[in-house]
Every structure is written in structure tokens, then in C-alpha cells.
Design a protein around this motif. Structure first.
Motif, PDB file in Angstrom:
ATOM      1  N   MET A  43       0.831  -1.202   0.000  1.00  0.00           N
ATOM      2  CA  MET A  43       0.000   0.000   0.000  1.00  0.00           C
ATOM      3  C   MET A  43       0.868   1.255   0.000  1.00  0.00           C
ATOM      4  SD  MET A  43      -3.103  -0.850   2.623  1.00  0.00           S
ATOM      5  CE  MET A  43      -3.847   0.722   2.170  1.00  0.00           C
ATOM      6  N   SER A  44       0.324   2.316  -0.559  1.00  0.00           N
ATOM      7  CA  SER A  44       1.017   3.599  -0.555  1.00  0.00           C
ATOM      8  C   SER A  44       0.538   4.444   0.609  1.00  0.00           C
ATOM      9  CB  SER A  44       0.744   4.349  -1.862  1.00  0.00           C
ATOM     10  OG  SER A  44      -0.617   4.776  -1.919  1.00  0.00           O
ATOM     11  N   VAL A  45       1.321   5.475   0.942  1.00  0.00           N
ATOM     12  CA  VAL A  45       0.948   6.390   2.014  1.00  0.00           C
ATOM     13  C   VAL A  45      -0.390   7.049   1.701  1.00  0.00           C
ATOM     14  CG1 VAL A  45       1.562   8.579   3.103  1.00  0.00           C
ATOM     15  CG2 VAL A  45       3.307   6.813   2.785  1.00  0.00           C
ATOM     16  N   ASN A  46      -0.606   7.423   0.445  1.00  0.00           N
ATOM     17  CA  ASN A  46      -1.840   8.078   0.039  1.00  0.00           C
ATOM     18  C   ASN A  46      -3.043   7.159   0.240  1.00  0.00           C
ATOM     19  OD1 ASN A  46      -3.201  10.372  -1.106  1.00  0.00           O
ATOM     20  ND2 ASN A  46      -3.508   9.157  -2.956  1.00  0.00           N
ATOM     21  N   GLU A  47      -2.891   5.887  -0.101  1.00  0.00           N
ATOM     22  CA  GLU A  47      -3.988   4.932   0.055  1.00  0.00           C
ATOM     23  C   GLU A  47      -4.353   4.736   1.523  1.00  0.00           C
ATOM     24  OE1 GLU A  47      -3.145   2.139  -3.890  1.00  0.00           O
ATOM     25  OE2 GLU A  47      -2.242   1.643  -1.960  1.00  0.00           O
ATOM     26  N   VAL A  48      -3.349   4.675   2.383  1.00  0.00           N
ATOM     27  CA  VAL A  48      -3.608   4.518   3.811  1.00  0.00           C
ATOM     28  C   VAL A  48      -4.343   5.740   4.346  1.00  0.00           C
ATOM     29  CG1 VAL A  48      -2.554   4.302   6.088  1.00  0.00           C
ATOM     30  CG2 VAL A  48      -1.658   2.977   4.173  1.00  0.00           C
ATOM     31  N   ALA A  49      -3.920   6.932   3.947  1.00  0.00           N
ATOM     32  CA  ALA A  49      -4.561   8.166   4.409  1.00  0.00           C
ATOM     33  C   ALA A  49      -6.032   8.209   3.998  1.00  0.00           C
ATOM     34  CB  ALA A  49      -3.805   9.379   3.868  1.00  0.00           C
ATOM     35  N   ILE A  50      -6.317   7.820   2.748  1.00  0.00           N
ATOM     36  CA  ILE A  50      -7.704   7.818   2.268  1.00  0.00           C
ATOM     37  C   ILE A  50      -8.539   6.798   3.030  1.00  0.00           C
ATOM     38  CG2 ILE A  50      -9.173   7.262   0.286  1.00  0.00           C
ATOM     39  CD1 ILE A  50      -6.978   8.423  -1.504  1.00  0.00           C
ATOM     40  N   ALA A  51      -7.998   5.615   3.225  1.00  0.00           N
ATOM     41  CA  ALA A  51      -8.738   4.559   3.912  1.00  0.00           C
ATOM     42  C   ALA A  51      -9.066   4.948   5.352  1.00  0.00           C
ATOM     43  CB  ALA A  51      -7.940   3.261   3.885  1.00  0.00           C
ATOM     44  N   ARG A  52      -8.144   5.635   6.028  1.00  0.00           N
ATOM     45  CA  ARG A  52      -8.361   6.018   7.425  1.00  0.00           C
ATOM     46  C   ARG A  52      -9.110   7.335   7.577  1.00  0.00           C
ATOM     47  NH1 ARG A  52      -2.554   4.878  10.368  1.00  0.00           N
ATOM     48  NH2 ARG A  52      -2.547   2.598  10.207  1.00  0.00           N
ATOM     49  N   GLY A  53      -9.139   8.124   6.506  1.00  0.00           N
ATOM     50  CA  GLY A  53      -9.770   9.431   6.605  1.00  0.00           C
ATOM     51  C   GLY A  53      -8.940  10.433   7.361  1.00  0.00           C
ATOM     52  N   VAL A  54      -7.591  10.305   7.263  1.00  0.00           N
ATOM     53  CA  VAL A  54      -6.682  11.241   7.921  1.00  0.00           C
ATOM     54  C   VAL A  54      -5.811  11.904   6.866  1.00  0.00           C
ATOM     55  CG1 VAL A  54      -6.672   9.898  10.048  1.00  0.00           C
ATOM     56  CG2 VAL A  54      -4.918   9.463   8.330  1.00  0.00           C
ATOM     57  N   SER A  55      -5.043  12.896   7.271  1.00  0.00           N
ATOM     58  CA  SER A  55      -4.198  13.615   6.316  1.00  0.00           C
ATOM     59  C   SER A  55      -2.958  12.805   5.941  1.00  0.00           C
ATOM     60  CB  SER A  55      -3.763  14.959   6.904  1.00  0.00           C
ATOM     61  OG  SER A  55      -2.864  14.757   7.977  1.00  0.00           O
TER      62      SER A  55
END
Length: 434
Positions: A387-399
Motif C-alpha cells: 500500500m502507498s501512504v496516500n492509500e492509507v490516508a484515504i482509507a483512514r480518513g486522515v491527512s
């Protein structure tokens, strides 16, 4: 927002989009079925009001509380009606002895992973701003987190960013059910980050129900049916996939989950003699003794007590006929810092790792190995899965900045400097702690 094919293909992104889609559909349906006067305004937007509950359903829910208090049904069954009526992520009622700081009972129902309850009892209860606020309430007083903790607070608060949101929680409404001398009981009704916060009309209905729940908890105490919190915690440990034991400083085994029991039965590296834990090789057994002593589970019981106790230790056991070593991670569980959730005896939580087993990475194991927060351990496993950092941020709803900060912390704790090094390290898990 544009969503790439890679994002859609991501396991966590798919999960987040699926949850979001279901909530949007549910919201649209509720808007169609709801009159304008049933909507509450939250931060400039309208939020759905009271959930659908007939008088008969209300009465059945209340009856369930009193049946649980008298032992006719279990508390899980009684609380599930609330969980379903309010579309909760989790619901939790628990009692605290404020004099000793111990949990006297705890019951929870919902979608939260059992590791969340363990991590909360071990560490994160000390950082929970919601509990601190709830303890200041009067008996019977209701609170809604959106009235106290705005998005800016949540974005910078470690409890939310490192623990609650990574495990799937976000919003809470609840009440101080009982305050009787040093005893306090709290109710927490929780929703996830992709759900809407509780509206005023929902709070009003829940407050009416909680009045009966308060009376039921008082009856429960009067009937002397308080559950043993250590037993509840052991039930949670039994659901954890990683091999796990609880032992005291004398090596006595207080608990072994099914995965750990399988290793003990094989008697390849670790064995149970009587009810105590031993290593097959004499050298390894000495290392186990020394590792336990480093934790210093008893006060003033060792030479050199000026040395500060360690909170974790690591040792290796040789695997017969193999160049590999069995990893043994020991984490101190002290009653005074874990709210007595595992009883009043200081224990060591022992996590076992067999390098020959190529199972899916377990965030709980990774967190224990490197002292990572829940957010960091889940992120590390996500990176290992591509996973990419961007994908993790989107999935968690954080910046993205929050996730990048967590990546830096992971690198520091694991002694790595780039993602490829981290992936290589996690492929076999470490042979020593940092």
C-alpha cells in the motif's frame, strides 16, 4: 476526488469505499423517510435524528438490561439491541474502582477487534481524553464527543490518531451510569470515522435507555454478580491469532491461547511442566529466567533494585535441526498501569514467533516486536502489503502528513530508513528488539 485503479485495487481503500457507500445509501434512505423537524444541525450540516425504535422494541431493550443484571441472559445479548438500533461500531459498559484504579467489570459488543480492548487496557486508557471528561460528569449526565472534541483536536490528538481511528472508532456518546463512593460505571456508544456523529434526538433516545441501564447496573452490583475482569480479558486474548501466553515471575502459566497451546503441545522448543513454562535447552531456559528478571514484575525482590524495570524483553530459543531461532517477546503487564484488567498479579505477556511459519503479518505481533502504536503497526503491515501512504490516508480518513509522520516514527523505532528496508525486516520479523 479522482480515484486511481491502484487505489480501487487496494484492500483498505475498497473497504473504506464500501463502508462509505453503504452509509451514503443509508443516509439517503433516511432522508427520504425523515421529516425536516427530525433533523439536527451539526457544524452547519444536517444530521439524521432519532433511529427507528417502536415502543415494543424500547421495552424489549430495557427488559434485556434487567435480565442481564439478574443473570437470565448475558450482557452481550442485552447490549446487542442497542448496537443494532443505533448502527454502532461498538458499545462498551464498564465499572472502575477509582481507589485502586482497576476495572471491576467490562462488557463490549461490536465490530472492534479484540486487540483494541487489550491495547486500551495496557496503554491507551491513560491517554483517552473522553474517559477523563466522562469521569467529571455527574451520575446520569450525558455527553457527546462532538460537543467537546472538534476535528482540529482529533487531528492532533495521539489517542485518536495512533489508537482509536486506526482500530476503526471515532464518535462517542455516553453517560456516567453510576457513581457510588469509589465505584464508577460508564457507558460508551461508539461509531466509526466513516459514520455520522450522534444527533441530539439520538442522544435523547439513548439517554432514556441509559437511565434503565443505570438501574440495571446497580441491581447487578447488589446481586453480587460482578464478572471477573481477568476472565473477560482472557476471553479477548483467546481471540488473538498470534501465539500468546500470560506467565508470572515464577513462570506459572496463567493463560495460553489455542495457537500457543499448540506450540506447547509440540514441545519442540518450549514445554509446560506442571503448570510452568520451560525451554528445552538449558541455555535457553537461563535466558528466559534473565528476561523475566529484567521486567522486575515484583518490587524490592531482586538484587540491584536501583535498576529501572524494563517493559519488554526478547530472547531466542534454538529450533532443533534448523538454523532458525524461535522468537519470544515478553511484555510486562502491571496491574497499576493496566487498570487491573488482567487481575492483581503482575504478569508477562509472552508472544511467540516461529520463523518457519509464513502466515499473514499480524499487526499486534509487529507492534509488540518494535513498540509501535496501533496506527504504526497497521501502517507497517500495510506498507509490507504494497500500500502507498496516500492509500492509507484515504482509507483512514486522515491527512497524508499524519501518515508520513507515522512512517518516520516507524523508521526510527525499527532502525530502517526506507520502505524497502522495512519490508525486508518484516519478512522474517526481527531477531532482537530496538
Amino acid at each position: 476526488m479522482r480515484i486511481s485503479k491502484k487505489m480501487i485495487g487496494s484492500e483498505l481503500a475498497r473497504g473504506a469505499l464500501s463502508v462509505l457507500a453503504r452509509n451514503v445509501l443509508c443516509l439517503c434512505h433516511q432522508i427520504v423517510m425523515t421529516d425536516a423537524h427530525e433533523l439536527d444541525r451539526v457544524d452547519g450540516a444536517f444530521v439524521i435524528g432519532m433511529p427507528s425504535m417502536t415502543d415494543n422494541e424500547f421495552d424489549q431493550c430495557v427488559a434485556g438490561f434487567y435480565q442481564a443484571a439478574s443473570g437470565q441472559v448475558d450482557w452481550g445479548q442485552a447490549l446487542r439491541a442497542l448496537h443494532e438500533a443505533f448502527s454502532l461500531w461498538a458499545i462498551h459498559i464498564f465499572g472502575l474502582d477509582m481507589a485502586s484504579g482497576t476495572i471491576t467489570f467490562s462488557f463490549e459488543v461490536g465490530d472492534a477487534r479484540p486487540e483494541a480492548a487489550i491495547d486500551f487496557a495496557r496503554t491507551w486508557h491513560r491517554h483517552d481524553p473522553r474517559t477523563r471528561l466522562a469521569l467529571q460528569l455527574d451520575e446520569g449526565q450525558w455527553m457527546n464527543c462532538r460537543e467537546h472534541f472538534d476535528d482540529a483536536f482529533v487531528a492532533r490528538d495521539p489517542f485518536y490518531q495512533e489508537f482509536l481511528i486506526p482500530y476503526g472508532g471515532r464518535w462517542v456518546s455516553g453517560m456516567k451510569l453510576v457513581e457510588d463512593g469509589a465505584f464508577v460505571s460508564l457507558l460508551a456508544m461508539m461509531r466509526g470515522p466513516h459514520q455520522i456523529p450522534f444527533s441530539k434526538s439520538e442522544d435523547a433516545l439513548a439517554h432514556r435507555l441509559a437511565h434503565h441501564l443505570s438501574l440495571a447496573v446497580k441491581l447487578y452490583r447488589t446481586n453480587s454478580r460482578l464478572a471477573n475482569q481477568a476472565s473477560n480479558s482472557l476471553a479477548l486474548l483467546g481471540k488473538i491469532e498470534a501465539p500468546l501466553l500470560l506467565i508470572d515471575e515464577q513462570r506459572r502459566i496463567h493463560f495460553a491461547n489455542p495457537a500457543a497451546r499448540s506450540i506447547l503441545d509440540a514441545a519442540e522448543t518450549l514445554v509446560e511442566r506442571g503448570d510452568e513454562l520451560f525451554c528445552r535447552r538449558a541455555h535457553d531456559d537461563t535466558e528466559l529466567l534473565l528476561a523475566l528478571r529484567r521486567l522486575r514484575l515484583s518490587n524490592n525482590a531482586y538484587l540491584g533494585d536501583a535498576v529501572a524495570p524494563e517493559e519488554k524483553a526478547f530472547m531466542r530459543c534454538a529450533l532443533p535441526g534448523s538454523a532458525h531461532h524461535f522468537g519470544v517477546y515478553l511484555n510486562a503487564i502491571r496491574p497499576e498501569t493496566s487498570m487491573g484488567a488482567f487481575g492483581r498479579t503482575p504478569l508477562a505477556m509472552v508472544l511467540l514467533h516461529d520463523p518457519r511459519r509464513r502466515l499473514q503479518l499480524d499487526p499486534f505481533m509487529v507492534g509488540a516486536a518494535f513498540d509501535l502504536t496501533p496506527a504504526e503497526s497497521q501502517l507497517a503491515v500495510g506498507i509490507a502489503r504494497g500500500m502507498s501512504v496516500n492509500e492509507v490516508a484515504i482509507a483512514r480518513g486522515v491527512s497524508i502528513e499524519t501518515v508520513r509522520s507515522q512512517v518516520k516514527s516507524i523508521f526510527a523505532k525499527t532502525g530502517t530508513s526506507q520502505q524497502s528496508d522495512l519490508v525486508s525486516l518484516l519478512a522474517t520479523l526481527p531477531t532482537h528488539t530496538r
